[in-house]
Design a protein around this motif. Structure first.
Motif, PDB file in Angstrom:
ATOM      1  N   MET A   1       1.010  -1.194   0.050  1.00 54.43           N
ATOM      2  CA  MET A   1       0.049   0.153   0.129  1.00 54.43           C
ATOM      3  C   MET A   1       0.721   1.247  -0.025  1.00 54.43           C
ATOM      4  SD  MET A   1      -3.214   0.843   2.318  1.00 54.43           S
ATOM      5  CE  MET A   1      -2.427   1.454   3.913  1.00 54.43           C
ATOM      6  N   PRO A   2       0.793   2.184  -0.878  1.00 54.18           N
ATOM      7  CA  PRO A   2       1.362   3.208  -1.016  1.00 54.18           C
ATOM      8  C   PRO A   2       1.474   4.029   0.224  1.00 54.18           C
ATOM      9  CG  PRO A   2       0.336   2.939  -3.223  1.00 54.18           C
ATOM     10  CD  PRO A   2      -0.138   1.983  -2.094  1.00 54.18           C
ATOM     11  N   ILE A   3       2.448   4.745   0.649  1.00 54.04           N
ATOM     12  CA  ILE A   3       2.639   5.463   1.817  1.00 54.04           C
ATOM     13  C   ILE A   3       2.896   6.983   1.635  1.00 54.04           C
ATOM     14  CG2 ILE A   3       3.867   5.949   3.988  1.00 54.04           C
ATOM     15  CD1 ILE A   3       4.991   2.851   3.274  1.00 54.04           C
ATOM     16  N   PRO A   4       1.619   7.769   1.978  1.00 55.04           N
ATOM     17  CA  PRO A   4       1.889   9.165   1.540  1.00 55.04           C
ATOM     18  C   PRO A   4       2.773  10.020   2.657  1.00 55.04           C
ATOM     19  CG  PRO A   4      -0.211   8.646   2.651  1.00 55.04           C
ATOM     20  CD  PRO A   4       0.443   7.502   2.513  1.00 55.04           C
ATOM     21  N   VAL A   5       3.524  10.758   2.274  1.00 50.07           N
ATOM     22  CA  VAL A   5       4.519  11.528   3.156  1.00 50.07           C
ATOM     23  C   VAL A   5       4.568  12.794   2.648  1.00 50.07           C
ATOM     24  CG1 VAL A   5       6.712  11.804   4.413  1.00 50.07           C
ATOM     25  CG2 VAL A   5       5.844   9.433   3.759  1.00 50.07           C
ATOM     26  N   SER A   6       4.201  13.984   3.441  1.00 51.74           N
ATOM     27  CA  SER A   6       4.276  15.438   3.093  1.00 51.74           C
ATOM     28  C   SER A   6       3.648  15.536   1.496  1.00 51.74           C
ATOM     29  CB  SER A   6       5.723  15.902   3.116  1.00 51.74           C
ATOM     30  OG  SER A   6       6.188  15.665   4.394  1.00 51.74           O
ATOM     31  N   GLY A   7       2.617  14.964   1.200  1.00 51.67           N
ATOM     32  CA  GLY A   7       1.985  15.174   0.024  1.00 51.67           C
ATOM     33  C   GLY A   7       2.485  14.347  -1.151  1.00 51.67           C
ATOM     34  N   LYS A   8       3.493  13.410  -0.832  1.00 46.59           N
ATOM     35  CA  LYS A   8       4.190  12.497  -1.939  1.00 46.59           C
ATOM     36  C   LYS A   8       3.840  11.180  -1.577  1.00 46.59           C
ATOM     37  CE  LYS A   8       7.839  15.759  -3.069  1.00 46.59           C
ATOM     38  NZ  LYS A   8       9.200  15.911  -3.250  1.00 46.59           N
ATOM     39  N   ARG A  42      13.713   7.756   4.369  1.00 47.37           N
ATOM     40  CA  ARG A  42      13.384   6.443   5.371  1.00 47.37           C
ATOM     41  C   ARG A  42      12.206   6.928   6.274  1.00 47.37           C
ATOM     42  NH1 ARG A  42      17.501   2.117   5.807  1.00 47.37           N
ATOM     43  NH2 ARG A  42      18.791   2.983   4.093  1.00 47.37           N
ATOM     44  N   ASP A  43      11.429   5.837   6.762  1.00 45.82           N
ATOM     45  CA  ASP A  43      10.358   6.257   7.637  1.00 45.82           C
ATOM     46  C   ASP A  43      10.938   6.324   9.066  1.00 45.82           C
ATOM     47  OD1 ASP A  43      10.692   3.718   8.628  1.00 45.82           O
ATOM     48  OD2 ASP A  43       8.817   2.951   7.980  1.00 45.82           O
ATOM     49  N   ARG A  44       9.908   6.679  10.326  1.00 47.51           N
ATOM     50  CA  ARG A  44      10.653   6.939  11.606  1.00 47.51           C
ATOM     51  C   ARG A  44      11.189   5.533  12.101  1.00 47.51           C
ATOM     52  NH1 ARG A  44       5.056   7.299  14.600  1.00 47.51           N
ATOM     53  NH2 ARG A  44       3.857   5.348  13.759  1.00 47.51           N
ATOM     54  N   ASN A  45      11.088   4.686  11.409  1.00 52.74           N
ATOM     55  CA  ASN A  45      11.492   3.270  11.881  1.00 52.74           C
ATOM     56  C   ASN A  45      12.896   2.736  11.088  1.00 52.74           C
ATOM     57  OD1 ASN A  45       9.515   2.660  13.870  1.00 52.74           O
ATOM     58  ND2 ASN A  45       8.223   2.095  12.111  1.00 52.74           N
ATOM     59  N   GLY A  46      13.210   3.708  10.207  1.00 57.20           N
ATOM     60  CA  GLY A  46      14.477   3.548   9.427  1.00 57.20           C
ATOM     61  C   GLY A  46      14.114   2.569   8.351  1.00 57.20           C
ATOM     62  N   TRP A  47      13.044   2.363   7.935  1.00 59.37           N
ATOM     63  CA  TRP A  47      12.539   1.392   6.756  1.00 59.37           C
ATOM     64  C   TRP A  47      12.835   2.309   5.613  1.00 59.37           C
ATOM     65  CZ3 TRP A  47       8.645  -3.038   7.807  1.00 59.37           C
ATOM     66  CH2 TRP A  47       9.213  -3.395   8.703  1.00 59.37           C
TER      67      TRP A  47
END
Length: 66
Positions: A1-8, A42-47
């Motif tokens: 599932m795509p992950i939205p971050v800051s509009g991207k 990277r996400d907050r978990n480093g992934w």
């Protein structure tokens, strides 16, 4: 599932590998051996989170490697 971050929208490593038609271990091996660039985000978990342009570059590399 795509992950939205800051509009991207970003894809996980597993989603990127699936989109490229390779396994996740292959993707990680290619990153480690510098055959493809590592994700810039990277996400907050480093992934790893891959942008659409990065996914396309990996997909192109996978097609030329076969």
């Amino acid at each position: 599932m795509p992950i939205p971050v800051s509009g991207k929208t970003y894809l996980s490593a597993q989603e990127t590998a699936t989109a490229a038609g390779i396994s996740k271990p292959t993707l990680l091996r290619w990153i480690k051996s510098n055959r493809v660039k590592d994700s810039a985000k990277r996400d907050r978990n480093g992934w790893r989170l891959f942008a659409p342009a990065e996914v396309e570059a990996i997909r192109n590399h996978a097609q030329t490697s076969k």
